[in-house]
Design a protein around this motif. Structure first.
Motif, PDB file in Angstrom:
ATOM      1  N   VAL A 252      27.856  89.129  29.443  1.00 42.09           N
ATOM      2  CA  VAL A 252      26.363  88.285  29.607  1.00 42.09           C
ATOM      3  C   VAL A 252      25.468  89.324  30.494  1.00 42.09           C
ATOM      4  O   VAL A 252      24.214  89.169  30.215  1.00 42.09           O
ATOM      5  CB  VAL A 252      26.583  86.027  30.295  1.00 42.09           C
ATOM      6  CG1 VAL A 252      25.683  86.303  30.950  1.00 42.09           C
ATOM      7  CG2 VAL A 252      27.534  86.329  29.624  1.00 42.09           C
ATOM      8  N   ARG A 253      26.154  90.148  31.609  1.00 44.44           N
ATOM      9  CA  ARG A 253      25.282  90.835  32.062  1.00 44.44           C
ATOM     10  C   ARG A 253      25.201  92.044  31.962  1.00 44.44           C
ATOM     11  O   ARG A 253      23.832  92.300  30.948  1.00 44.44           O
ATOM     12  CB  ARG A 253      26.420  90.994  33.240  1.00 44.44           C
ATOM     13  CG  ARG A 253      26.208  89.821  34.409  1.00 44.44           C
ATOM     14  CD  ARG A 253      27.182  89.941  35.346  1.00 44.44           C
ATOM     15  NE  ARG A 253      28.483  90.134  35.013  1.00 44.44           N
ATOM     16  CZ  ARG A 253      28.982  89.095  34.801  1.00 44.44           C
ATOM     17  NH1 ARG A 253      29.218  87.911  35.034  1.00 44.44           N
ATOM     18  NH2 ARG A 253      30.737  89.645  34.874  1.00 44.44           N
ATOM     19  N   TYR A 254      25.670  92.637  30.946  1.00 44.47           N
ATOM     20  CA  TYR A 254      25.587  93.829  29.849  1.00 44.47           C
ATOM     21  C   TYR A 254      24.423  93.791  29.416  1.00 44.47           C
ATOM     22  O   TYR A 254      23.293  94.534  28.604  1.00 44.47           O
ATOM     23  CB  TYR A 254      26.787  94.253  29.138  1.00 44.47           C
ATOM     24  CG  TYR A 254      26.847  95.632  28.442  1.00 44.47           C
ATOM     25  CD1 TYR A 254      26.834  96.930  29.159  1.00 44.47           C
ATOM     26  CD2 TYR A 254      26.785  95.384  27.343  1.00 44.47           C
ATOM     27  CE1 TYR A 254      26.153  97.922  28.277  1.00 44.47           C
ATOM     28  CE2 TYR A 254      26.295  96.975  25.648  1.00 44.47           C
ATOM     29  CZ  TYR A 254      26.425  98.004  27.301  1.00 44.47           C
ATOM     30  OH  TYR A 254      26.119  99.562  26.572  1.00 44.47           O
TER      31      TYR A 254
ATOM     32  N   SER B 174      30.255  81.381  18.848  1.00 48.15           N
ATOM     33  CA  SER B 174      28.944  81.256  19.265  1.00 48.15           C
ATOM     34  C   SER B 174      29.402  81.299  20.527  1.00 48.15           C
ATOM     35  O   SER B 174      30.335  82.117  20.702  1.00 48.15           O
ATOM     36  CB  SER B 174      28.738  79.425  18.908  1.00 48.15           C
ATOM     37  OG  SER B 174      27.358  79.466  19.587  1.00 48.15           O
ATOM     38  N   SER B 175      29.350  80.836  21.544  1.00 48.04           N
ATOM     39  CA  SER B 175      29.360  81.030  23.187  1.00 48.04           C
ATOM     40  C   SER B 175      28.442  79.816  24.011  1.00 48.04           C
ATOM     41  O   SER B 175      28.073  79.137  23.263  1.00 48.04           O
ATOM     42  CB  SER B 175      28.724  82.055  23.524  1.00 48.04           C
ATOM     43  OG  SER B 175      28.785  81.946  24.795  1.00 48.04           O
ATOM     44  N   SER B 176      29.479  79.614  24.924  1.00 39.39           N
ATOM     45  CA  SER B 176      29.042  78.242  25.895  1.00 39.39           C
ATOM     46  C   SER B 176      28.097  78.689  26.309  1.00 39.39           C
ATOM     47  O   SER B 176      26.813  77.661  27.188  1.00 39.39           O
ATOM     48  CB  SER B 176      30.282  78.027  26.679  1.00 39.39           C
ATOM     49  OG  SER B 176      30.042  78.800  27.958  1.00 39.39           O
ATOM     50  N   SER B 177      27.714  79.243  26.460  1.00 39.57           N
ATOM     51  CA  SER B 177      26.073  80.629  27.220  1.00 39.57           C
ATOM     52  C   SER B 177      24.874  80.072  26.475  1.00 39.57           C
ATOM     53  O   SER B 177      23.802  79.715  26.974  1.00 39.57           O
ATOM     54  CB  SER B 177      26.815  81.888  26.968  1.00 39.57           C
ATOM     55  OG  SER B 177      25.913  82.621  25.852  1.00 39.57           O
TER      56      SER B 177
ATOM     57  N   PHE C 102      34.018  78.954  25.542  1.00 40.60           N
ATOM     58  CA  PHE C 102      34.191  78.474  27.034  1.00 40.60           C
ATOM     59  C   PHE C 102      34.923  79.542  28.021  1.00 40.60           C
ATOM     60  O   PHE C 102      36.586  79.223  28.033  1.00 40.60           O
ATOM     61  CB  PHE C 102      34.728  76.840  27.183  1.00 40.60           C
ATOM     62  CG  PHE C 102      33.321  76.465  27.154  1.00 40.60           C
ATOM     63  CD1 PHE C 102      32.652  75.568  26.173  1.00 40.60           C
ATOM     64  CD2 PHE C 102      32.611  75.742  28.218  1.00 40.60           C
ATOM     65  CE1 PHE C 102      31.913  74.997  25.772  1.00 40.60           C
ATOM     66  CE2 PHE C 102      31.667  74.837  28.248  1.00 40.60           C
ATOM     67  CZ  PHE C 102      31.316  74.697  26.587  1.00 40.60           C
ATOM     68  N   THR C 103      33.961  81.606  28.037  1.00 38.52           N
ATOM     69  CA  THR C 103      35.073  82.157  28.742  1.00 38.52           C
ATOM     70  C   THR C 103      35.868  82.071  28.534  1.00 38.52           C
ATOM     71  O   THR C 103      37.775  81.543  30.414  1.00 38.52           O
ATOM     72  CB  THR C 103      35.281  81.637  30.325  1.00 38.52           C
ATOM     73  OG1 THR C 103      33.331  81.234  30.783  1.00 38.52           O
ATOM     74  CG2 THR C 103      35.248  82.856  30.864  1.00 38.52           C
ATOM     75  N   VAL C 104      37.001  83.168  27.795  1.00 39.20           N
ATOM     76  CA  VAL C 104      38.368  82.932  27.210  1.00 39.20           C
ATOM     77  C   VAL C 104      39.365  83.444  27.874  1.00 39.20           C
ATOM     78  O   VAL C 104      38.737  84.561  28.142  1.00 39.20           O
ATOM     79  CB  VAL C 104      38.064  83.395  26.056  1.00 39.20           C
ATOM     80  CG1 VAL C 104      39.741  82.661  25.023  1.00 39.20           C
ATOM     81  CG2 VAL C 104      37.576  82.220  24.674  1.00 39.20           C
TER      82      VAL C 104
ATOM     83  N   MET D 160      35.478  91.276  31.190  1.00 42.98           N
ATOM     84  CA  MET D 160      35.444  90.224  32.324  1.00 42.98           C
ATOM     85  C   MET D 160      36.186  89.995  33.584  1.00 42.98           C
ATOM     86  O   MET D 160      37.018  90.606  33.779  1.00 42.98           O
ATOM     87  CB  MET D 160      36.144  89.213  31.854  1.00 42.98           C
ATOM     88  CG  MET D 160      35.629  88.900  30.171  1.00 42.98           C
ATOM     89  SD  MET D 160      35.785  87.616  28.492  1.00 42.98           S
ATOM     90  CE  MET D 160      35.958  86.145  29.861  1.00 42.98           C
ATOM     91  N   ALA D 161      35.896  89.063  34.531  1.00 40.89           N
ATOM     92  CA  ALA D 161      35.687  89.541  35.801  1.00 40.89           C
ATOM     93  C   ALA D 161      37.500  89.182  36.638  1.00 40.89           C
ATOM     94  O   ALA D 161      37.895  89.481  36.865  1.00 40.89           O
ATOM     95  CB  ALA D 161      34.934  87.732  36.430  1.00 40.89           C
ATOM     96  N   TYR D 162      37.931  88.182  35.566  1.00 38.72           N
ATOM     97  CA  TYR D 162      39.546  87.704  36.024  1.00 38.72           C
ATOM     98  C   TYR D 162      40.220  88.838  35.513  1.00 38.72           C
ATOM     99  O   TYR D 162      41.433  89.552  36.524  1.00 38.72           O
ATOM    100  CB  TYR D 162      39.949  87.190  34.938  1.00 38.72           C
ATOM    101  CG  TYR D 162      40.353  87.140  33.712  1.00 38.72           C
ATOM    102  CD1 TYR D 162      41.478  87.221  33.446  1.00 38.72           C
ATOM    103  CD2 TYR D 162      39.219  86.763  32.438  1.00 38.72           C
ATOM    104  CE1 TYR D 162      41.718  87.793  32.091  1.00 38.72           C
ATOM    105  CE2 TYR D 162      39.735  86.918  30.894  1.00 38.72           C
ATOM    106  CZ  TYR D 162      40.410  87.492  30.978  1.00 38.72           C
ATOM    107  OH  TYR D 162      40.957  87.959  29.430  1.00 38.72           O
TER     108      TYR D 162
ATOM    109  N   ILE E 217      35.806  93.207  45.821  1.00 39.84           N
ATOM    110  CA  ILE E 217      35.690  92.789  45.093  1.00 39.84           C
ATOM    111  C   ILE E 217      34.661  91.753  45.254  1.00 39.84           C
ATOM    112  O   ILE E 217      34.240  90.747  45.715  1.00 39.84           O
ATOM    113  CB  ILE E 217      36.831  91.410  43.838  1.00 39.84           C
ATOM    114  CG1 ILE E 217      37.384  90.970  44.734  1.00 39.84           C
ATOM    115  CG2 ILE E 217      37.565  92.310  43.853  1.00 39.84           C
ATOM    116  CD1 ILE E 217      37.682  88.964  44.262  1.00 39.84           C
ATOM    117  N   THR E 218      33.656  91.419  44.447  1.00 36.39           N
ATOM    118  CA  THR E 218      32.294  90.477  45.270  1.00 36.39           C
ATOM    119  C   THR E 218      32.368  88.891  44.000  1.00 36.39           C
ATOM    120  O   THR E 218      32.451  88.713  42.531  1.00 36.39           O
ATOM    121  CB  THR E 218      30.955  91.221  44.341  1.00 36.39           C
ATOM    122  OG1 THR E 218      30.806  92.405  44.863  1.00 36.39           O
ATOM    123  CG2 THR E 218      29.488  90.362  44.459  1.00 36.39           C
ATOM    124  N   ILE E 219      32.723  87.980  44.700  1.00 37.35           N
ATOM    125  CA  ILE E 219      32.413  87.276  44.405  1.00 37.35           C
ATOM    126  C   ILE E 219      30.964  85.897  44.187  1.00 37.35           C
ATOM    127  O   ILE E 219      30.397  86.646  45.563  1.00 37.35           O
ATOM    128  CB  ILE E 219      33.303  85.902  45.022  1.00 37.35           C
ATOM    129  CG1 ILE E 219      35.179  86.316  45.167  1.00 37.35           C
ATOM    130  CG2 ILE E 219      33.323  84.276  44.319  1.00 37.35           C
ATOM    131  CD1 ILE E 219      35.860  86.024  45.417  1.00 37.35           C
TER     132      ILE E 219
END
Ligand code: UGB
Length: 432
Positions: free
Chosen positions: A180-182, A218-221, A272-274, A283-285, A298-300
């Protein structure tokens, strides 16, 4: 005039070699010959490069960080393609999996192969994230007899060739520019893969005989700024918060068009965020795990007024079941010779877990599994395309696909951490 001025600068000008002046410049002739043959050699290299079947016939996005694709074609290559796509089970299907070296692509390919379906992978091995992880996934699939062709979905000649060699019954289209952010850093790569690449693939599928049925990511986004929860397929999806979301939403509209005009059977899956073993390092995790282990902070993100940011994290095995059920229930495309013969199936499903978890809880679970305390830095959700929460209503997938997620975040992250530790401490060896 210095004698350097008389040295021809192009092969055309080099025809001057027959001029009478050349006798006076005999001491230049060997240098001139050298220059001439250098140009001939360079010309041959350029001709070879541009005529190579793996070169991309469509304009490519120079900002895209994809790696040069290797060559394809020839009898040995075709044999590998055929053998990988060969169906071994009764009533099995033959599937072209795009993005096969990606996270979801690898898991889906392996699951199809285990059932006896024919699987051929396609991947451009771009360097959006560490390509060595993609190579390790490739090695894993190779061991079960799956060949991944190295190439881009924008390469029309390659796609046509693949359909010439194999009459694929299905395409599982997972090749995409994810993240998403890239999208704020490299918008062109999203247009290149998620829009242009998808259209190229559909163009080739619509002309293929028989036309395959297509299931794609597709995507949840796409729910973007939608606030009605849980997100249902009937909810509005016209407020994307990121370019990534906008290109996935565009994909859904493009799918509608190809279904309407050409009778292609199309199923879009809103993931949804697999997460899970062999996941994506962007990805964050995944990068939280890496940074916690390194002792880095880490930034939350948190929502407005110290609100929680939450995701409907979905475990990879559940997603794989949803993908396979989508392929199994996909009806045949109805067109032939590039013409529609009747109406065809067009579907969109949410594939989520139905239980959103705050990102701060995700971090607590990781801390427990890793037995390391995270250094946390709380930050207001930046305006970078992220949405505050996602939550899937999966009743449609439950009804039509028999989709029923069974892995909670605690259990799924335990499996991820086990894989992460063995992969990164075991010399990056590809292990199951
Ligand atoms: O469902 C999708 O369709 C998408 O899922 C995934 O996107 P996201 O749900 O955004 O996952 P991910 O980046 O792991 O961030 C997870 C959470 O951590 C938060 N987050 C993130 C980074 C950070 O530094 N801090 C933080 O709190 C962040 O705010 C978020 O709440 C896929 O990447 C995407 O390709 C697409 O498939």
């Amino acid at each position: 005039m210095s004698h350097l001025d008389n040295i021809p600068s192009t092969p055309g000008k080099f025809k001057m070699e027959k001029s009478p002046y050349i006798n006076r410049l005999r001491f230049h002739s060997s240098l001139a010959k050298l220059t001439f043959w250098s140009f001939v050699f360079l010309g041959l290299i350029l001709i070879f490069f541009f005529r190579s079947p793996s070169s991309n016939p469509l304009p490519s996005d120079p900002s895209r960080r994809s790696l040069r694709t290797s060559s394809w074609g020839g009898p040995a290559w075709e044999k590998r393609v055929r053998s990988s796509a060969r169906v071994r089970a009764r009533n099995g299907i033959s599937v072209l999996v795009t993005g096969a070296a990606g996270f979801v692509g690898t898991h889906v390919s392996a699951a199809l192969k285990r059932r006896g379906d024919g699987v051929l992978g396609l991947d451009n091995f771009n360097d959006y994230y560490d390509p060595s992880l993609k190579r390790a996934r490739q090695a894993l699939l190779e061991r079960s007899g799956i060949f991944i062709v190295e190439g881009d979905i924008n390469d029309v000649a390659l796609l046509k060739k693949l359909f010439e060699v194999v009459a694929f019954t299905h395409v599982m289209h997972l090749a995409a520019q994810a993240g998403v952010r890239y999208a704020m850093e490299n918008p062109g790569s999203y247009v290149h893969s998620n829009i242009a690449g998808f259209v190229n693939l559909l163009e080739v599928c619509k002309s293929a005989n028989p036309q395959p049925a297509i299931v794609w990511a597709s995507s949840s986004s796409v729910y973007g700024l939608n606030t009605k929860v849980p997100f249902s397929e009937k909810d509005r999806t016209d407020q994307p918060a990121s370019l990534y979301a906008a290109t996935k939403k565009a994909g859904e509209e493009i799918a509608h068009t190809y279904n309407h005009i050409y009778g292609l059977s199309l199923t879009g899956l809103r993931f949804f965020t697999v997460y899970g073993p062999w996941g994506r390092p962007d990805m964050a995790y995944f990068f939280f795990t890496k940074d916690i282990l390194k002792g880095k902070s880490i930034t939350i993100f948190e929502a407005a007024n110290h609100g929680t940011v939450a995701r409907d994290f979905t475990y990879i095995d559940d997603i794989v079941k949803g993908c396979l059920a989508s392929l199994d229930t996909a009806e045949k495309s109805t067109g032939s010779g590039g013409k529609k013969k009747g109406s065809a199936q067009l579907r969109v499903f949410n594939l989520g877990n139905t239980s959103p978890v705050p990102v701060s809880d995700l971090v607590s679970i990781l801390e427990r599994h890793l037995k390391v305390k995270a250094k946390k830095n709380i930050m207001k959700l930046p305006r970078n395309g992220d949405v505050p929460f996602t939550h899937a209503n999966i009743s449609s997938a439950q009804r039509e696909l028999g989709y029923k997620p069974t892995t909670d975040l605690q259990t799924g992250l335990k499996k991820f951490v086990r894989w992460y530790l063995s992969y990164y401490s075991g010399g990056k060896k590809a292990s199951g």
